[in-house]
Design an enzyme around this catalytic site. Structure first.
Site, PDB file in Angstrom:
ATOM      1  CG  HIS A 160      -1.980   1.065   1.116  1.00 23.23           C
ATOM      2  ND1 HIS A 160      -1.730   2.371   1.447  1.00 23.23           N
ATOM      3  CD2 HIS A 160      -3.255   1.018   0.677  1.00 23.23           C
ATOM      4  CE1 HIS A 160      -2.822   3.085   1.227  1.00 23.23           C
ATOM      5  NE2 HIS A 160      -3.767   2.288   0.756  1.00 23.23           N
ATOM      6  CD  GLU A 214      -5.304   1.559  -3.214  1.00 29.34           C
ATOM      7  OE1 GLU A 214      -6.481   1.607  -2.865  1.00 29.34           O
ATOM      8  OE2 GLU A 214      -4.364   1.737  -2.416  1.00 29.34           O
TER       9      GLU A 214
END
Ligand code: PGA
Length: 256
Positions: A99, A169
């Site tokens: 992430h 993302e």
């Protein structure tokens, strides 16, 4: 959970929220309630790790649980770290890796690659986040993305590659006002599949599950899934919004 191939995968990344166990139980109750209203979605909740045991139900398997990271090491003297086996032991089936918020605190592609191996050996499904920080006119962001994918999956066998889920993302869209436009999401999906095909062949690339993440909410979710052609969503803020998350599930479910 009764997983089928064509179901969409919606992953709620709660990040470091909420602060109390009581709040956590309310959110997970909402997840279970909403999960009964949809047929075409597999739901994964990723609460803060210490809350995971409180989110497990022995009787209700309608949602799965995931961790937000894990250690690159197997065990030993790594104060504050949590291994893949511990994550599995407390009841997680998934783990988010790479992430951008972890990358900002020092996680490198090579660490992501080690963590993927740890997750796979523990029997967890890695949801590997990739995404560019900026989109420059020259298209260098494509190189960033290619590098992330190639170095994170460098040591992966074809058998293991089958299990991987990629969450695309774009970093600039995380925690932002607006998500990436669905048409561009689709372009990026094709690019990711191409890079994956270079590594593991076209057959696996076609089967690869790709999620989109970054400012997804109940208003834009349906377009991102239908126009962007993604297999699901990695949802931050909206995943702990008591009314918004249910609505998001509903609109994606309606796509069939
Ligand atoms: P956001 O977060 O939906 O709040 O933008 C997404 C993420 O960081 O996974």
């Amino acid at each position: 959970m009764n997983k089928t191939k064509n179901k969409k995968l919606i992953v709620g990344n709660w990040k470091m929220n909420p602060n109390t166990l009581e709040e956590c139980k309310k959110i997970i109750k909402m997840y279970r309630r909403e999960s009964r209203r949809v047929n075409n979605i597999d739901i994964v909740a990723c609460p803060p790790l210490p809350f995971i045991p409180a989110c497990i139900s022995r009787t209700d398997k309608s949602i799965s649980l995931g961790a937000q990271t894990l250690s690159q090491y197997e065990s030993g003297a790594h104060t504050g770290e949590v291994s893949a086996s511990i994550v599995k032991e407390i009841g997680c089936e998934y783990v988010i890796l790479g992430h951008s918020e972890q990358r900002t605190s020092g996680e490198t592609n090579s660490m992501v690659s080690k963590k993927i191996q740890m997750a796979l050996s523990a029997g967890l499904t890695p949801i590997v986040c990739v995404g560019e920080s900026v989109r420059d006119e020259a298209g260098n962001y494509m190189n960033t993305l290619r590098d992330q994918i190639k170095s994170s999956f460098a040591d992966l066998s074809k058998k293991d590659a089958k299990v991987i889920v990629i969450a695309y993302e774009p970093v600039w869209a995380i925690g932002a006002k607006e998500a990436m436009s669905p048409a561009i999401v689709y372009e990026m999906l094709l690019f990711i599949k191409k890079v994956f095909a270079d590594l593991f062949g076209p057959e696996l690339a076609l089967k690869l599950k790709i999620l989109y993440g970054g400012s997804v909410n109940f208003r834009n979710a349906a377009d991102i899934v239908s126009i962007g052609q993604v297999d699901g969503l990695l949802v931050g803020r909206e995943s702990i919004n008591m009314s918004g998350f249910g609505d998001l599930l509903k609109v994606v479910d309606m796509l069939g």
